[in-house]
Design a protein around this motif. Structure first.
Motif, PDB file in Angstrom:
ATOM      1  N   TYR A  39       0.726  -1.121  -0.212  1.00 20.65           N
ATOM      2  CA  TYR A  39      -0.201  -0.068   0.212  1.00 20.65           C
ATOM      3  C   TYR A  39       1.061   1.281   0.053  1.00 20.65           C
ATOM      4  CZ  TYR A  39      -4.075   2.819   1.021  1.00 20.65           C
ATOM      5  OH  TYR A  39      -5.180   3.785   1.107  1.00 20.65           O
ATOM      6  N   LYS A  40       0.686   1.913  -1.055  1.00 24.08           N
ATOM      7  CA  LYS A  40       1.620   3.185  -1.357  1.00 24.08           C
ATOM      8  C   LYS A  40       1.598   4.267   0.002  1.00 24.08           C
ATOM      9  CE  LYS A  40       0.766   3.828  -6.208  1.00 24.08           C
ATOM     10  NZ  LYS A  40       0.452   4.454  -7.152  1.00 24.08           N
ATOM     11  N   LYS A  41       0.539   4.347   0.615  1.00 21.72           N
ATOM     12  CA  LYS A  41       0.619   5.148   1.733  1.00 21.72           C
ATOM     13  C   LYS A  41       1.146   4.573   3.198  1.00 21.72           C
ATOM     14  CE  LYS A  41      -3.503   7.555   0.186  1.00 21.72           C
ATOM     15  NZ  LYS A  41      -4.913   7.829   0.372  1.00 21.72           N
ATOM     16  N   GLY A  42       1.525   3.218   2.969  1.00 19.39           N
ATOM     17  CA  GLY A  42       2.274   2.806   4.310  1.00 19.39           C
ATOM     18  C   GLY A  42       1.202   2.027   5.035  1.00 19.39           C
ATOM     19  N   GLU A  43       1.913   1.162   6.098  1.00 17.76           N
ATOM     20  CA  GLU A  43       1.092   0.330   6.937  1.00 17.76           C
ATOM     21  C   GLU A  43       0.150   0.885   7.639  1.00 17.76           C
ATOM     22  OE1 GLU A  43       1.030  -3.233   6.912  1.00 17.76           O
ATOM     23  OE2 GLU A  43       2.135  -3.073   5.033  1.00 17.76           O
ATOM     24  N   LEU A  44       0.622   2.080   8.168  1.00 16.52           N
ATOM     25  CA  LEU A  44      -0.432   2.866   9.087  1.00 16.52           C
ATOM     26  C   LEU A  44      -1.836   3.193   8.477  1.00 16.52           C
ATOM     27  CD1 LEU A  44      -0.820   4.096  11.997  1.00 16.52           C
ATOM     28  CD2 LEU A  44       0.222   6.168  11.273  1.00 16.52           C
ATOM     29  N   LYS A  81      -3.990  -2.381  -9.014  1.00 13.86           N
ATOM     30  CA  LYS A  81      -5.481  -2.536  -8.788  1.00 13.86           C
ATOM     31  C   LYS A  81      -5.801  -4.069  -8.180  1.00 13.86           C
ATOM     32  CE  LYS A  81      -9.868  -2.004 -11.243  1.00 13.86           C
ATOM     33  NZ  LYS A  81     -10.559  -1.825  -9.932  1.00 13.86           N
ATOM     34  N   ILE A  82      -6.504  -3.806  -7.090  1.00 13.79           N
ATOM     35  CA  ILE A  82      -7.112  -5.180  -6.416  1.00 13.79           C
ATOM     36  C   ILE A  82      -8.014  -5.790  -7.461  1.00 13.79           C
ATOM     37  CG2 ILE A  82      -8.353  -6.085  -4.587  1.00 13.79           C
ATOM     38  CD1 ILE A  82      -7.257  -4.077  -2.988  1.00 13.79           C
ATOM     39  N   GLY A 109      -4.502   3.003  -4.645  1.00 14.89           N
ATOM     40  CA  GLY A 109      -3.347   3.185  -3.619  1.00 14.89           C
ATOM     41  C   GLY A 109      -2.300   1.910  -3.705  1.00 14.89           C
ATOM     42  N   TRP A 110      -2.440   0.915  -4.349  1.00 16.04           N
ATOM     43  CA  TRP A 110      -1.510   0.054  -4.290  1.00 16.04           C
ATOM     44  C   TRP A 110      -0.255   0.111  -5.275  1.00 16.04           C
ATOM     45  CZ3 TRP A 110      -1.658  -3.848  -0.447  1.00 16.04           C
ATOM     46  CH2 TRP A 110      -2.711  -3.924   0.239  1.00 16.04           C
ATOM     47  N   GLN A 111       0.805  -0.534  -4.906  1.00 18.21           N
ATOM     48  CA  GLN A 111       1.864  -0.479  -5.682  1.00 18.21           C
ATOM     49  C   GLN A 111       2.112  -2.024  -6.121  1.00 18.21           C
ATOM     50  OE1 GLN A 111       3.960   2.068  -6.522  1.00 18.21           O
ATOM     51  NE2 GLN A 111       4.887   0.577  -8.014  1.00 18.21           N
ATOM     52  N   PRO A 112       2.261  -2.256  -7.677  1.00 20.05           N
ATOM     53  CA  PRO A 112       2.256  -3.597  -7.676  1.00 20.05           C
ATOM     54  C   PRO A 112       3.791  -4.209  -7.351  1.00 20.05           C
ATOM     55  CG  PRO A 112       2.517  -2.146  -9.593  1.00 20.05           C
ATOM     56  CD  PRO A 112       2.125  -1.416  -8.650  1.00 20.05           C
ATOM     57  N   ALA A 113       3.626  -5.441  -7.271  1.00 18.96           N
ATOM     58  CA  ALA A 113       5.048  -6.153  -7.088  1.00 18.96           C
ATOM     59  C   ALA A 113       5.824  -6.060  -8.513  1.00 18.96           C
ATOM     60  CB  ALA A 113       4.739  -7.748  -6.987  1.00 18.96           C
ATOM     61  N   ILE A 114       7.171  -6.014  -8.139  1.00 21.84           N
ATOM     62  CA  ILE A 114       8.337  -5.954  -9.096  1.00 21.84           C
ATOM     63  C   ILE A 114       9.034  -7.128  -9.209  1.00 21.84           C
ATOM     64  CG2 ILE A 114      10.195  -4.234 -10.034  1.00 21.84           C
ATOM     65  CD1 ILE A 114       7.542  -2.679  -9.773  1.00 21.84           C
TER      66      ILE A 114
END
Length: 134
Positions: A39-44, A81-82, A109-114
């Motif tokens: 998640y781009k915005k972080g775990e919090l 995207k989910i 707001g998800w960053q895909p795996a690389i």
């Protein structure tokens, strides 16, 4: 009549091919060791989403008195995207699962795996630990 039929059939063929292409956005799902989906915005912020958006849905489920934990596997496509949600160890009704899935599928707001410097489809485990009610 034949001159009108050919463009119509061409239109239908191209439309159907486009529909099929949209449903197969992840031919392969990778377990990337390079960079995992996140998640781009972080775990919090992810935890805030769970508390604000998902826990109220779980709380409305009548059968939730025995829930201690819930594991959701989110399929994240190469665009972040989910596209799918699977549940394990979930003692939830199909209606409750559908509501949770609906909420998650709209989440952004998800960053895909690389993998090899390319974004790829992958699975993200989202655990939710709930208190048991007696």
């Amino acid at each position: 009549m034949k001159t009108k039929l050919v463009p119509f059939l061409l239109f239908i063929t191209l439309s159907c091919a486009n529909c099929l292409a949209q449903t197969k956005s992840c031919d392969t799902i990778y377990d990337s060791k390079e960079i995992k989906a996140h998640y781009k915005k972080g775990e919090l912020e992810l935890n805030k989403f769970v508390i604000k958006q998902l826990l109220p849905i779980i709380g409305q489920c009548k059968e939730n008195s025995s829930i201690s934990s819930l594991f959701m596997y989110l399929t994240i496509d190469s665009k972040g995207k989910i596209i799918d949600v699977r549940f394990t160890r979930a003692k939830l009704s199909e209606t409750c699962k559908a509501e949770l899935k609906k909420e998650l599928l709209t989440m952004e707001g998800w960053q895909p795996a690389i993998l090899n410097n390319q974004p790829v489809c992958s699975i993200y485990l989202l655990p939710i630990h709930c208190l048991k009610r007696q």
